[in-house]
Enzyme design. Structure first.
Site, PDB file in Angstrom:
ATOM      1  N   TYR A  68       0.840  -1.195   0.000  1.00  0.00           N
ATOM      2  CA  TYR A  68       0.000   0.000   0.000  1.00  0.00           C
ATOM      3  C   TYR A  68       0.879   1.249   0.000  1.00  0.00           C
ATOM      4  CZ  TYR A  68       1.254   1.428   4.674  1.00  0.00           C
ATOM      5  OH  TYR A  68       1.963   1.885   5.753  1.00  0.00           O
ATOM      6  N   LYS A  70       0.232   5.674   1.219  1.00  0.00           N
ATOM      7  CA  LYS A  70      -0.643   6.790   1.567  1.00  0.00           C
ATOM      8  C   LYS A  70      -0.081   8.033   0.903  1.00  0.00           C
ATOM      9  CE  LYS A  70      -2.510   5.254   5.982  1.00  0.00           C
ATOM     10  NZ  LYS A  70      -2.547   5.529   7.444  1.00  0.00           N
ATOM     11  N   GLU A  71      -0.988   8.807   0.319  1.00  0.00           N
ATOM     12  CA  GLU A  71      -0.617  10.054  -0.340  1.00  0.00           C
ATOM     13  C   GLU A  71      -1.376  11.200   0.301  1.00  0.00           C
ATOM     14  OE1 GLU A  71       0.222   9.254  -5.011  1.00  0.00           O
ATOM     15  OE2 GLU A  71      -1.870   9.453  -4.431  1.00  0.00           O
ATOM     16  N   LYS A  83      -2.920  19.267  -9.878  1.00  0.00           N
ATOM     17  CA  LYS A  83      -3.063  18.601  -8.580  1.00  0.00           C
ATOM     18  C   LYS A  83      -1.768  17.849  -8.305  1.00  0.00           C
ATOM     19  CE  LYS A  83      -6.085  15.239  -6.286  1.00  0.00           C
ATOM     20  NZ  LYS A  83      -7.305  14.447  -6.530  1.00  0.00           N
TER      21      LYS A  83
END
Length: 158
Positions: A68, A70-71, A83
């Site tokens: 995994y 996370k951003e 973005k």
């Protein structure tokens, strides 16, 4: 070592339509709907889609490396339709990258089509050059193509 990759994907969707999807949470929802087996599952950890929002991407089973990442959304500019998100945990951070930033910019080609410019910027110790060679924009290109096609088909049925 500092690196940068960029790829442009043409989509037959007006710039306002594609930016509306890319700028907030709808992008993650469409990834879950259309690309779960290819890119993974997006979970919204905190935030409303604005700067500071944190998302967790769990990669599909069998994906090499961390399971995994996370951003955090670090920049959203409606004027230039840009973005940016940085990996804050897991993913490339876990294999030694000091910085791993994804930049998505929507450029107007004409009234009916847009270019999605998908870029990756990274920093990593020079000793880890072999790991840096694994960086690619391919998942972002696939996402742009599939979501562009989905939005085009949806607009032609309305």
């Amino acid at each position: 070592m500092h690196g940068y990759l960029s790829e442009d994907t043409l989509v037959e969707v007006p710039v306002a339509v594609i930016w509306e999807v890319y700028r907030g949470l709808q992008l993650g929802k469409l990834v879950n709907e259309l690309l779960r087996d290819v890119i993974g599952e997006v979970e919204f950890v905190q935030g409303d889609g604005s700067v500071g929002t944190i998302v967790k991407l769990t990669f599909p089973p069998g994906t090499p490396g961390p399971s995994y990442m996370k951003e955090m959304f670090t920049k959203i500019d409606d004027e230039i339709r840009l973005k940016e998100a940085e990996t804050i945990e897991g993913g490339f951070k876990d294999v030694g990258f000091d910085l791993y930033r994804v930049r998505l910019q929507i450029l107007e080609k004409d009234t009916e089509s847009s270019i999605i410019r998908s870029s990756v910027e990274y920093e990593i110790d020079d000793k880890l050059e072999e790991i840096a060679s694994q960086v690619t924009t391919k998942p972002l290109e696939i996402m742009a193509e599939v979501i562009g096609k989905y939005l085009k088909e949806r607009s032609s049925t309305n």
